[in-house]
Design a protein around this motif. Structure first.
Motif, PDB file in Angstrom:
ATOM      1  N   MET A  16       0.847  -1.195   0.000  1.00  0.00           N
ATOM      2  CA  MET A  16       0.000   0.000   0.000  1.00  0.00           C
ATOM      3  C   MET A  16       0.885   1.249   0.000  1.00  0.00           C
ATOM      4  O   MET A  16       2.096   1.157   0.229  1.00  0.00           O
ATOM      5  N   GLY A  17       0.274   2.382  -0.229  1.00  0.00           N
ATOM      6  CA  GLY A  17       1.010   3.645  -0.258  1.00  0.00           C
ATOM      7  C   GLY A  17       1.832   3.885   0.992  1.00  0.00           C
ATOM      8  O   GLY A  17       2.939   4.416   0.932  1.00  0.00           O
ATOM      9  N   ARG A  18       1.302   3.472   2.126  1.00  0.00           N
ATOM     10  CA  ARG A  18       2.040   3.689   3.382  1.00  0.00           C
ATOM     11  C   ARG A  18       3.377   2.932   3.384  1.00  0.00           C
ATOM     12  O   ARG A  18       4.321   3.333   4.052  1.00  0.00           O
ATOM     13  N   ASP A  19       3.440   1.823   2.626  1.00  0.00           N
ATOM     14  CA  ASP A  19       4.711   1.095   2.514  1.00  0.00           C
ATOM     15  C   ASP A  19       5.735   1.938   1.761  1.00  0.00           C
ATOM     16  O   ASP A  19       6.921   1.912   2.092  1.00  0.00           O
TER      17      ASP A  19
ATOM     18  N   LEU B 155       9.415   3.734   2.975  1.00  0.00           N
ATOM     19  CA  LEU B 155      10.669   3.657   2.219  1.00  0.00           C
ATOM     20  C   LEU B 155      11.276   5.040   1.973  1.00  0.00           C
ATOM     21  O   LEU B 155      12.345   5.158   1.400  1.00  0.00           O
ATOM     22  N   GLY B 156      10.549   6.081   2.409  1.00  0.00           N
ATOM     23  CA  GLY B 156      11.051   7.437   2.245  1.00  0.00           C
ATOM     24  C   GLY B 156      10.549   8.137   1.001  1.00  0.00           C
ATOM     25  O   GLY B 156      11.028   9.220   0.667  1.00  0.00           O
ATOM     26  N   LEU B 157       9.589   7.534   0.298  1.00  0.00           N
ATOM     27  CA  LEU B 157       9.039   8.167  -0.894  1.00  0.00           C
ATOM     28  C   LEU B 157       7.975   9.185  -0.512  1.00  0.00           C
ATOM     29  O   LEU B 157       7.255   9.004   0.458  1.00  0.00           O
ATOM     30  N   THR B 158       7.897  10.237  -1.277  1.00  0.00           N
ATOM     31  CA  THR B 158       6.893  11.269  -1.055  1.00  0.00           C
ATOM     32  C   THR B 158       5.668  10.934  -1.903  1.00  0.00           C
ATOM     33  O   THR B 158       5.816  10.616  -3.086  1.00  0.00           O
ATOM     34  N   PRO B 159       4.467  10.992  -1.312  1.00  0.00           N
ATOM     35  CA  PRO B 159       3.267  10.702  -2.096  1.00  0.00           C
ATOM     36  C   PRO B 159       3.207  11.558  -3.363  1.00  0.00           C
ATOM     37  O   PRO B 159       3.517  12.743  -3.330  1.00  0.00           O
TER      38      PRO B 159
ATOM     39  N   ILE C  71       8.344  -5.289  -2.514  1.00  0.00           N
ATOM     40  CA  ILE C  71       8.980  -4.093  -1.951  1.00  0.00           C
ATOM     41  C   ILE C  71      10.446  -4.030  -2.314  1.00  0.00           C
ATOM     42  O   ILE C  71      10.971  -2.964  -2.631  1.00  0.00           O
ATOM     43  N   ALA C  72      11.113  -5.174  -2.329  1.00  0.00           N
ATOM     44  CA  ALA C  72      12.529  -5.204  -2.694  1.00  0.00           C
ATOM     45  C   ALA C  72      12.753  -4.754  -4.147  1.00  0.00           C
ATOM     46  O   ALA C  72      13.819  -4.240  -4.485  1.00  0.00           O
ATOM     47  N   SER C  73      11.738  -4.907  -4.977  1.00  0.00           N
ATOM     48  CA  SER C  73      11.870  -4.533  -6.385  1.00  0.00           C
ATOM     49  C   SER C  73      11.639  -3.039  -6.631  1.00  0.00           C
ATOM     50  O   SER C  73      11.904  -2.554  -7.718  1.00  0.00           O
ATOM     51  N   ILE C  74      11.139  -2.340  -5.624  1.00  0.00           N
ATOM     52  CA  ILE C  74      10.865  -0.906  -5.778  1.00  0.00           C
ATOM     53  C   ILE C  74      12.178  -0.141  -5.664  1.00  0.00           C
ATOM     54  O   ILE C  74      12.915  -0.277  -4.703  1.00  0.00           O
ATOM     55  N   GLU C  75      12.454   0.661  -6.688  1.00  0.00           N
ATOM     56  CA  GLU C  75      13.670   1.470  -6.668  1.00  0.00           C
ATOM     57  C   GLU C  75      13.375   2.779  -5.955  1.00  0.00           C
ATOM     58  O   GLU C  75      12.502   3.517  -6.342  1.00  0.00           O
ATOM     59  N   VAL C  76      14.139   3.032  -4.911  1.00  0.00           N
ATOM     60  CA  VAL C  76      13.948   4.252  -4.125  1.00  0.00           C
ATOM     61  C   VAL C  76      14.843   5.336  -4.665  1.00  0.00           C
ATOM     62  O   VAL C  76      15.929   5.151  -5.057  1.00  0.00           O
TER      63      VAL C  76
END
Length: 70
Positions: A29-32, A36-40, A65-70
């Motif tokens: 979800m967005g809260r995840d 991770l430090g991403l801004t909505p 989640i591991a696949s999301i590039e921050v």
């Protein structure tokens, strides 16, 4: 006789049997993303849709989640 195997369809049928007619709740979800430090942003919807597709393909929350590039 059809011998085609469609992995995505088979996964959907399996999930439908397991969860019935209730919609499958997303694991990510967005809260995840915020954790991770991403801004909505407007990109969240697209990323969440991609995460949901990964979930339907059998990926775990951790893998997604591991696949999301921050």
């Amino acid at each position: 006789v059809l011998n085609d195997v469609h992995e995505a369809s088979e996964t959907c049928f399996k999930l439908f049997e397991e969860f019935g007619k209730k919609p499958i709740q997303p694991l990510v979800m967005g809260r995840d993303f915020v954790k991770l430090g991403l801004t909505p942003s407007e990109k969240f919807k697209h990323i969440l849709n991609t995460c949901y597709e990964m979930q339907l393909d059998g990926k775990s929350k951790e893998e997604i989640i591991a696949s999301i590039e921050v």
